[in-house]
Design a protein around this motif. Structure first.
Motif, short mmCIF file in Angstrom:
data_model
loop_
_atom_site.label_atom_id
_atom_site.label_comp_id
_atom_site.label_asym_id
_atom_site.label_seq_id
_atom_site.Cartn_x
_atom_site.Cartn_y
_atom_site.Cartn_z
N GLU A 165 9.04 3.84 -15.34
CA GLU A 165 7.96 4.17 -14.41
C GLU A 165 7.88 5.67 -14.17
N ILE A 166 9.03 6.33 -14.13
CA ILE A 166 9.03 7.79 -13.97
C ILE A 166 8.39 8.45 -15.19
N ALA A 167 8.71 7.92 -16.38
CA ALA A 167 8.15 8.48 -17.61
C ALA A 167 6.63 8.39 -17.64
N HIS A 168 6.07 7.34 -17.01
CA HIS A 168 4.62 7.14 -17.00
C HIS A 168 3.97 7.55 -15.68
N SER A 169 4.72 8.26 -14.86
CA SER A 169 4.20 8.67 -13.56
C SER A 169 3.08 9.68 -13.71
N ARG A 170 2.15 9.66 -12.76
CA ARG A 170 1.05 10.63 -12.76
C ARG A 170 1.43 11.91 -12.02
N GLN A 171 2.62 11.98 -11.49
CA GLN A 171 3.04 13.13 -10.70
C GLN A 171 3.78 14.14 -11.57
N SER A 172 3.65 15.43 -11.21
CA SER A 172 4.35 16.47 -11.95
C SER A 172 5.84 16.46 -11.64
N ALA A 173 6.20 15.98 -10.47
CA ALA A 173 7.61 15.85 -10.08
C ALA A 173 7.82 14.44 -9.52
N VAL A 174 9.01 13.91 -9.72
CA VAL A 174 9.32 12.56 -9.26
C VAL A 174 9.56 12.57 -7.76
N SER A 175 8.87 11.71 -7.03
CA SER A 175 9.04 11.64 -5.59
C SER A 175 10.25 10.79 -5.22
N GLY A 176 10.76 11.02 -4.01
CA GLY A 176 11.85 10.19 -3.53
C GLY A 176 11.44 8.74 -3.40
N LEU A 177 10.16 8.51 -3.12
CA LEU A 177 9.68 7.13 -2.99
C LEU A 177 9.74 6.41 -4.34
N MET A 178 9.40 7.13 -5.42
CA MET A 178 9.51 6.54 -6.74
C MET A 178 10.97 6.21 -7.06
N PHE A 179 11.86 7.15 -6.76
CA PHE A 179 13.28 6.98 -7.09
C PHE A 179 13.88 5.79 -6.34
N ASP A 234 0.82 -1.21 0.00
CA ASP A 234 0.00 0.00 0.00
C ASP A 234 0.85 1.27 0.00
N TYR A 235 2.05 1.23 0.59
CA TYR A 235 2.92 2.40 0.50
C TYR A 235 3.38 2.64 -0.93
N GLN A 236 3.60 1.58 -1.68
CA GLN A 236 4.06 1.75 -3.05
C GLN A 236 2.95 2.21 -3.99
N ALA A 237 1.72 2.23 -3.49
CA ALA A 237 0.63 2.77 -4.29
C ALA A 237 0.75 4.27 -4.48
N ILE A 238 1.62 4.93 -3.69
CA ILE A 238 1.79 6.37 -3.84
C ILE A 238 3.14 6.71 -4.49
N TYR A 266 12.18 3.20 -5.20
CA TYR A 266 11.26 2.07 -5.28
C TYR A 266 11.99 0.72 -5.33
N PRO A 267 13.08 0.58 -6.11
CA PRO A 267 13.75 -0.73 -6.14
C PRO A 267 14.32 -1.14 -4.79
N VAL A 268 14.71 -0.16 -3.97
CA VAL A 268 15.26 -0.49 -2.65
C VAL A 268 14.13 -0.92 -1.72
N HIS A 269 12.98 -0.27 -1.84
CA HIS A 269 11.82 -0.69 -1.04
C HIS A 269 11.41 -2.11 -1.44
N GLN A 270 11.48 -2.38 -2.74
CA GLN A 270 11.16 -3.74 -3.19
C GLN A 270 12.18 -4.74 -2.67
N ALA A 271 13.44 -4.32 -2.56
CA ALA A 271 14.46 -5.20 -1.98
C ALA A 271 14.12 -5.53 -0.53
N ALA A 272 13.61 -4.54 0.20
CA ALA A 272 13.21 -4.79 1.58
C ALA A 272 12.04 -5.77 1.62
N ASP A 273 11.12 -5.67 0.68
CA ASP A 273 10.00 -6.62 0.60
C ASP A 273 10.52 -8.06 0.47
#
Length: 376
Positions: A165-179, A95-99, A181-188
């Motif tokens: 994923e950044i190219a298709h992001s819905r955000q006007s600016a890239v968030s640190g969470l997006m950047f 659910d955190y990665q949903a943002i 994301y692979p490390v969060h997935q590593a934690a998963d």
């Protein structure tokens, strides 16, 4: 106050780049060998050597909308098959990665429950699988901090999946969470020491970040984490009804929970072509071939055989055939889904139980990481 010295992690990560690049190439070669071996020896669309020993698999879906036929034939059906083989499933609802690619997530708790509903209806056994949410497992998320010290900004910037994923992001600016994301997935993956991860080819760069983090942690501190292997899927890619990628957000997908009338309506509007003779040609006739493939998957047949049966019946007959096949195939799943939906306390109990199990695993792993790093 004296400025702190530069952290050695960045420098160490850069110095290790050549070795990790070689390891990545080895991973790709191993994956290709696995695909070839699986094609020869196994009809299962997931390719890996899973016959011997205990394996723990980490997989999951973002809670951003209902699961659809693409999810079912791409991953969900395979999870049930893997569980039936005795493999342990850890299913994260991130659910955190949903943002990561939007400013806020709409109704994440409701979407999480609906994912559980689809999992159970499809045949996942919650007694033998751990289904949990990111936000309920704080120790998992805390692992991001030491893991971030093991990769460089440059390495994250080069990740092709992050770029896409950044190219298709819905955000006007890239968030640190997006950047990150692979490390969060590593934690998963590493919190539960999963050794197999079902991925498509486009997700291999993310998995390689996980392998790099595991390898560097083991080298720098102590051997604690496995380097997880890719469980590559040969499951065919289903297109959406508009001929594009099937997606929750594009309105071109048939949800598992859709009723038979809705399914018929969506398939009537599917993109085809004016040629009345039906044949299976994914390159030149993607819309027609997609409906043939969908029908074949539901009937456990070859799409070419379906095409021969329809012959000169045209797109109308093809769409009716696909509709009947999908509705017949999903009828038992939808009946189970309706029964489970009548009492959502069951879904919440599955999540409570799964979150408790995941917390026990995450707390233990975080304790091992602290001990290895010499922290409290």
């Amino acid at each position: 106050m004296t400025a702190p010295a530069p952290a050695p992690a960045e420098t160490g990560a850069v110095r290790a780049a050549d070795r990790d690049t070689a390891a990545a190439e080895s991973t790709k070669e191993s994956a290709q060998e696995s695909v070839q071996e699986g094609t020869r020896e196994s009809a299962n669309p997931l390719i890996a050597t899973t016959a011997e020993g205990h394996h723990r698999i980490l997989t999951g879906d973002r809670p951003t909308g209902p699961l659809h036929l693409g999810h079912y034939f791409g991953t969900l059906r395979n999870r049930v098959e893997l569980q039936s083989r005795g493999l342990e499933l850890m299913i994260v609802i991130p659910d955190y990665q949903a943002i990561t690619d939007r400013d806020r997530a709409d109704h994440p708790a409701e979407h999480a429950e609906n994912l559980v509903l689809d999992y159970l209806a499809a045949g996942v056994d919650p007694e033998r699988a751990t289904i949990f949410t990111h936000s309920a497992v704080p120790a998992l998320n805390q692992l991001m901090l030491p893991f971030l010290s093991l990769v460089s900004v440059a390495e994250l910037s080069r990740n092709p999946t992050v770029k896409d994923e950044i190219a298709h992001s819905r955000q006007s600016a890239v968030s640190g969470l997006m950047f990150t994301y692979p490390v969060h997935q590593a934690a998963d993956i590493l919190f539960c020491k999963a050794d197999l991860v079902p991925v498509g080819q486009d997700q291999l760069p993310h998995l390689e970040v996980t392998r790099t983090i595991a390898r560097r942690f083991n080298d720098r501190y102590t051997a604690l984490f496995p380097e997880p292997q890719a469980l590559l899927s040969r499951a065919p890619l289903l297109l959406g009804t508009d001929g594009g990628k099937m997606s929750k957000s594009r309105g071109n997908a048939i949800a598992l929970g859709a009723d038979e009338d809705e399914t018929a309506r969506l398939l009537r509007g599917a993109v085809t072509d004016p040629d009345r003779h039906i044949d299976y040609d994914p390159v030149n006739r993607p819309g027609v071939s997609n409906l043939l493939l969908l029908t074949a998957l539901c009937q456990d047949r070859d799409p070419r055989a379906v095409a021969e049966e329809i012959g000169n019946g045209g797109a109308a007959l093809l769409k009716r055939t696909a509709t009947e096949a999908v509705n017949e195939y999903l009828r038992p799943l939808r009946a189970r889904r309706a029964e489970l939906a009548a009492d959502r306390t069951v879904l919440r109990e599955v999540l409570r139980t799964g979150n408790a199990r995941a917390n026990a695993v995450a707390d233990r792993t975080l304790g091992e990481v602290r001990a290895a790093m010499g922290t409290f």
